[in-house]
Design a protein around this motif. Sequence first.
Motif, PDB file in Angstrom:
ATOM      1  N   LEU A   1       0.819  -1.209   0.000  1.00  0.00           N
ATOM      2  CA  LEU A   1       0.000   0.000   0.000  1.00  0.00           C
ATOM      3  C   LEU A   1       0.853   1.259   0.000  1.00  0.00           C
ATOM      4  CD1 LEU A   1      -2.864  -0.999   2.469  1.00  0.00           C
ATOM      5  CD2 LEU A   1      -2.974  -0.803  -0.009  1.00  0.00           C
ATOM      6  N   ARG A   2       1.946   1.260   0.737  1.00  0.00           N
ATOM      7  CA  ARG A   2       2.792   2.446   0.750  1.00  0.00           C
ATOM      8  C   ARG A   2       3.430   2.692  -0.614  1.00  0.00           C
ATOM      9  NH1 ARG A   2       5.903   2.249   6.566  1.00  0.00           N
ATOM     10  NH2 ARG A   2       7.264   3.725   5.508  1.00  0.00           N
ATOM     11  N   SER A   3       3.772   1.628  -1.297  1.00  0.00           N
ATOM     12  CA  SER A   3       4.317   1.785  -2.650  1.00  0.00           C
ATOM     13  C   SER A   3       3.273   2.363  -3.588  1.00  0.00           C
ATOM     14  CB  SER A   3       4.808   0.429  -3.174  1.00  0.00           C
ATOM     15  OG  SER A   3       5.804  -0.116  -2.338  1.00  0.00           O
ATOM     16  N   ILE A   4       2.040   1.867  -3.488  1.00  0.00           N
ATOM     17  CA  ILE A   4       0.965   2.362  -4.355  1.00  0.00           C
ATOM     18  C   ILE A   4       0.691   3.835  -4.075  1.00  0.00           C
ATOM     19  CG2 ILE A   4      -1.517   2.185  -4.792  1.00  0.00           C
ATOM     20  CD1 ILE A   4      -1.249  -0.841  -4.360  1.00  0.00           C
ATOM     21  N   VAL A   5       0.593   4.192  -2.809  1.00  0.00           N
ATOM     22  CA  VAL A   5       0.292   5.580  -2.455  1.00  0.00           C
ATOM     23  C   VAL A   5       1.419   6.512  -2.887  1.00  0.00           C
ATOM     24  CG1 VAL A   5      -0.058   7.146  -0.509  1.00  0.00           C
ATOM     25  CG2 VAL A   5      -1.266   4.962  -0.582  1.00  0.00           C
ATOM     26  N   SER A   6       2.661   6.076  -2.716  1.00  0.00           N
ATOM     27  CA  SER A   6       3.788   6.906  -3.141  1.00  0.00           C
ATOM     28  C   SER A   6       3.745   7.161  -4.642  1.00  0.00           C
ATOM     29  CB  SER A   6       5.113   6.224  -2.771  1.00  0.00           C
ATOM     30  OG  SER A   6       5.203   6.022  -1.390  1.00  0.00           O
ATOM     31  N   MET A   7       3.486   6.118  -5.409  1.00  0.00           N
ATOM     32  CA  MET A   7       3.391   6.291  -6.855  1.00  0.00           C
ATOM     33  C   MET A   7       2.210   7.184  -7.223  1.00  0.00           C
ATOM     34  SD  MET A   7       5.960   4.833  -8.158  1.00  0.00           S
ATOM     35  CE  MET A   7       5.491   4.847  -9.893  1.00  0.00           C
ATOM     36  N   GLY A   8       1.157   7.123  -6.424  1.00  0.00           N
ATOM     37  CA  GLY A   8       0.008   7.985  -6.678  1.00  0.00           C
ATOM     38  C   GLY A   8       0.334   9.451  -6.504  1.00  0.00           C
ATOM     39  N   TYR A   9       1.010   9.790  -5.409  1.00  0.00           N
ATOM     40  CA  TYR A   9       1.353  11.201  -5.171  1.00  0.00           C
ATOM     41  C   TYR A   9       2.364  11.707  -6.203  1.00  0.00           C
ATOM     42  CZ  TYR A   9      -1.178  11.799  -0.788  1.00  0.00           C
ATOM     43  OH  TYR A   9      -2.167  11.936   0.155  1.00  0.00           O
ATOM     44  N   LEU A  10       3.378  10.902  -6.485  1.00  0.00           N
ATOM     45  CA  LEU A  10       4.357  11.329  -7.483  1.00  0.00           C
ATOM     46  C   LEU A  10       3.710  11.461  -8.855  1.00  0.00           C
ATOM     47  CD1 LEU A  10       7.423   9.136  -6.384  1.00  0.00           C
ATOM     48  CD2 LEU A  10       7.032  11.568  -5.948  1.00  0.00           C
TER      49      LEU A  10
ATOM     50  N   ALA B   1      -9.497   2.069  -5.387  1.00  0.00           N
ATOM     51  CA  ALA B   1      -9.313   3.490  -5.694  1.00  0.00           C
ATOM     52  C   ALA B   1      -7.850   3.886  -5.538  1.00  0.00           C
ATOM     53  CB  ALA B   1     -10.193   4.345  -4.791  1.00  0.00           C
ATOM     54  N   TYR B   2      -7.178   3.327  -4.503  1.00  0.00           N
ATOM     55  CA  TYR B   2      -5.775   3.662  -4.300  1.00  0.00           C
ATOM     56  C   TYR B   2      -4.929   3.305  -5.518  1.00  0.00           C
ATOM     57  CZ  TYR B   2      -7.008   4.059   0.681  1.00  0.00           C
ATOM     58  OH  TYR B   2      -7.582   4.409   1.877  1.00  0.00           O
ATOM     59  N   VAL B   3      -5.211   2.162  -6.121  1.00  0.00           N
ATOM     60  CA  VAL B   3      -4.392   1.726  -7.251  1.00  0.00           C
ATOM     61  C   VAL B   3      -4.862   2.343  -8.566  1.00  0.00           C
ATOM     62  CG1 VAL B   3      -5.685  -0.344  -7.963  1.00  0.00           C
ATOM     63  CG2 VAL B   3      -3.192  -0.322  -8.119  1.00  0.00           C
ATOM     64  N   ALA B   4      -6.130   2.766  -8.632  1.00  0.00           N
ATOM     65  CA  ALA B   4      -6.652   3.324  -9.889  1.00  0.00           C
ATOM     66  C   ALA B   4      -5.988   4.656 -10.214  1.00  0.00           C
ATOM     67  CB  ALA B   4      -8.168   3.494  -9.791  1.00  0.00           C
ATOM     68  N   PHE B   5      -5.764   5.483  -9.213  1.00  0.00           N
ATOM     69  CA  PHE B   5      -5.199   6.818  -9.480  1.00  0.00           C
ATOM     70  C   PHE B   5      -3.783   6.767 -10.039  1.00  0.00           C
ATOM     71  CE2 PHE B   5      -8.676   8.365  -6.730  1.00  0.00           C
ATOM     72  CZ  PHE B   5      -9.129   9.415  -7.525  1.00  0.00           C
ATOM     73  N   PRO B   6      -2.840   6.039  -9.403  1.00  0.00           N
ATOM     74  CA  PRO B   6      -1.500   6.014 -10.002  1.00  0.00           C
ATOM     75  C   PRO B   6      -1.482   5.409 -11.397  1.00  0.00           C
ATOM     76  CG  PRO B   6      -1.651   4.468  -8.166  1.00  0.00           C
ATOM     77  CD  PRO B   6      -2.870   5.310  -8.121  1.00  0.00           C
ATOM     78  N   ILE B   7      -2.304   4.398 -11.648  1.00  0.00           N
ATOM     79  CA  ILE B   7      -2.342   3.825 -12.995  1.00  0.00           C
ATOM     80  C   ILE B   7      -2.842   4.855 -13.997  1.00  0.00           C
ATOM     81  CG2 ILE B   7      -3.529   2.124 -14.436  1.00  0.00           C
ATOM     82  CD1 ILE B   7      -3.375   0.193 -12.075  1.00  0.00           C
ATOM     83  N   TYR B   8      -3.881   5.601 -13.617  1.00  0.00           N
ATOM     84  CA  TYR B   8      -4.403   6.646 -14.513  1.00  0.00           C
ATOM     85  C   TYR B   8      -3.340   7.717 -14.755  1.00  0.00           C
ATOM     86  CZ  TYR B   8      -6.991  10.771 -16.014  1.00  0.00           C
ATOM     87  OH  TYR B   8      -7.394  11.876 -16.700  1.00  0.00           O
ATOM     88  N   PHE B   9      -2.702   8.191 -13.682  1.00  0.00           N
ATOM     89  CA  PHE B   9      -1.710   9.266 -13.826  1.00  0.00           C
ATOM     90  C   PHE B   9      -0.533   8.822 -14.689  1.00  0.00           C
ATOM     91  CE2 PHE B   9      -3.189  10.892  -9.437  1.00  0.00           C
ATOM     92  CZ  PHE B   9      -4.157  11.679 -10.030  1.00  0.00           C
ATOM     93  N   TRP B  10       0.036   7.671 -14.368  1.00  0.00           N
ATOM     94  CA  TRP B  10       1.248   7.263 -15.072  1.00  0.00           C
ATOM     95  C   TRP B  10       0.951   6.822 -16.499  1.00  0.00           C
ATOM     96  CZ3 TRP B  10       5.875   8.609 -13.614  1.00  0.00           C
ATOM     97  CH2 TRP B  10       6.081   8.944 -12.279  1.00  0.00           C
TER      98      TRP B  10
END
Length: 992
Positions: free
Chosen positions: A457-466, A529-538
């Motif tokens: 989860l911390r990896s997912i959230v970090s990728m989301g913010y970046l 939702a946590y994983v959807a945002f970083p995938i969308y952004f990146w």
Amino acid sequence: MIPVSRNGLLLIGVLFHLVYLMSIFDIYFRSPLVHGMTPHKIELPPPAKRLVLFVADGLRADKIYEPHYNKTVGRTEELAPYLLAKLRTEASWGVSHTRVPTESRPGHVAAIAGFYEDVSAVTKGWKMNPVEFDSVFNESRHTWSFGSPDILPMFAEGASDRSRVDTYMYPPEFEDFSGNGDRLDTWVFDEASRFFANASQPGSKLGAMMHEDQIVFFFHLLGIDSNGHGFKPYSEEYLGNIRYVDSGVQHLVEQFESYYGNDGKTAYVFTSDHGMNDRGAHGDGHPDNTRTPLIVWGAGVAKTAPASSGETAPGHDAFSNGWNLGQYERKDVNQADIAPLMASLIGINFPLNSVGTLPIKYLNASDEFCARAAQTNALQVLEQYHVKHDQKQQTEMFFKPYAPMHQATNRPEQILARIRQLIDMRRYEQAEQECSQLIKMCIEGLRYFQRYDWLLLRSIVSMGYLGWILYSLLFIFKSYVLPAPTNRDSGVNAYRLGDSGLVAVIGLLVFAMFSLVFYKQHSPGMYYAYVAFPIYFWTDILQQLPLIQHICSSYLRLAVRWRPIAFAAIYVLILEALVYAYFDRRVYSVAFGILAAAWPLSVSAKFRRQHTMLLATWSGFCLMTSVFTLLPVERNDHLGLVIAGGVLITLSGLVAWHFSSSFTLPPLGASPKQAREAIAIDRLVILVETLLVGIATFLGPITSKETERRGSLPRFHQLACWAILIVSTLLPFVHGSRLNRSARDQHYLYRLVTIYLAFAAPFVLLTVSYESIFYFSYSVVLLLWLSIERALYYEKAENQLMAPTEQTRLSDLALQRSVSSTVRPKGAQTFAASRTLGLSDMRTSIMFLFFVNVAFFGTGNVASLASFSIDSVYRLITVFDPFMMSVLLLFKIFIPFFLVSAVFGVLNRSLELPPFSLFLFVLSTTDVMTVNFFFLVRDDGSWLDIGMSISHFCISGMFVLFTIVLFVLSHALVGRVLIPSSGSVKPAKKQH
């Protein structure tokens, strides 16, 4: 993917930050509760038939234990002679250490249910149970509770059998902070006397129930907490209430002993739910809030034998020096340990969710009883471990058990076998040690499963913010930095990969893979939702690789590479400094000192000559404002400083009124008479606002004095304070709305002055110390910042008219292609249509972010609302109302933000930037701070650090929402204004 608009980006940003704000509670603070355990109790006769629990709400440990000098009689005396006499003769005692949040509900839950409430549960309601849990009251045969309607219902409504818990409560309106709170305790003691009288009636059903075993009496005494809030813990009211509680407890104990004929079967527990800091607040992890007293005596309780003369008994440290209790062993416990202690004394099932460790030293029972009590405690905690283990094993695809519990010689069943064997061999002390070790292993195992998903989860959230940072910065480059694309796609597919569809498919496959794992593991819906945002952004970032290549090739060429890199590095370093400022407010003082000296020196010599007085005033007020972040956030009431600040603001209002004719504009096309009338009305508004500030300056302190003298809030003063707050706050909106309806514009200085004075009156009303002086100084600094930024912009515009365009292009990241319409020849294209963001705008952005943070920490620490005195709201409301009191306190805290938003709104228009461009840049980059705070969140160690780490992350995570609110607020506050050119009052253009 379809490119988003500005509003689309804002919507995505809001949703992203709202979702990710909850991530720390899913990662760090998931609910510890599990269900389906088998209850356990000690299979031996208990020492007590009944338990009496006293909870003195808001009582600090040091205040009851330490001697107090009584000025009235001129000698040092004990505040609780009865309880301290019990301590010395027949009690076990110590300090009960609570956890954050140090509020009434979590404190009572920990003591009575034995577990520390899920921190996220504080968002689910203040009084009722946010989660289902077991408690001592629920396991008792019957419980009678007396006290506050804020506390008693939570245990009554949560009982498995509602009829098992009876409540006797006073009306909510009794909780009035303006008077002496001991009347609340008087009600409890009087109600208890009536209760005993009813039970003593011949043939009373109540009397029959009271002679059963496994019963509990709970007395919640709120007076000390109320007096602490109203008068502070060092006040005579607070200390006198401790004396009153001591005598009331003595009388109640005598009633119990008389009613039961001194049968020796009653156990007594005296404690508190939380403490209180010197400012009359609690909630955070300050030691004054987390250290509470615990005194236990009666049936089954060990008596503390005094140490030999001259020796100090075990358990003491620097905290208990000066208590004159060094002879008696201090037996500290964690607050959750109280629940298994109470269950052991009356022989009921240990609460199923308890994680407390039974303090054996408090028991006066046979060695076998103590050993079996420890065994029961271990079995009860082990039950929770087994349930948690089985739940994880059933859901995890690649399950890894807690290794220490699965060693060949250290399995739980082997440890239990050794415990049973030791008890059978009467090696009770060793059995207790084994139980203690098993409990520690079980709690560590529960902690292991709590942290099971941390890495993922911390990896997912970090990728989301970046991903959000880069995604939003690319949008800003496209919209506000790069020239508009000239290809035939009209910008829809400009700077995007030709095979972007493949990238989108890969993104969908990655999301499907994570979704499959989460579904298999029965993960909460938020995980998707946590994983959807970083995938969308990146995915979108990868599709915009041509844009990234274009930015690098255009702006990172050798000739200009150092400037953008240096600016970006400095910007990030400043953000990191602001992160550190959350832990040490003195950083802002250093920053103000640097701004006072460095900014005037960094401008051109010509600028310094032209604006000598402006720069000197800037330096002076920066140094003045730097003082406030050196002052302690915990401060006592100082009405002299309140009056001084109010006088300063009033004088500044009179000065503004005197010069207002120079920045008060008549309606366009008005006749001379109409113009004079309109200007007179505008000047009258300033005068009325100044008058309201003057009244508030003296009304607030007078009301405080009257409240202290009478013990209640005078009705006339209360109505007057409310009238000033409402009228002054609404006046600029009403006046501005009238001008907008008449299509009449205001000079920006006039608008800012009216906003400053409008919020000054309520701020002064809600001030208890130097806050109003800070308001004055901070407001002047903001106005000076606006003036300097405007002057620098006009100087730059003039220089650009004379400078070669190639030099300008190489010296500015944004390729400035035009200049302000205020200095452009008539007929030139308006600058707002082509103005782009440049490196100089990064300075404006970081200055805005700096001033927002100063508003956060100028007079307190927003990460701990307890640093803001609740005394200020007593001039408006004294009856305990958490919602209304919180609204008033937050209103006071937000007032500086109203000012900075209005000034920034004017500045954004003065610099002729596209709407929202600077706001978007700020909210895109502040998540650098959020990522820092995400990894700084703690769930162990000092509870002060834990509570502050949560607050820091939440504040930073909510900043994007706060920025949007500030932008909307700036438009609402500023409205239609005229932005004149430098050195002129006549408007060059209208800004809406």
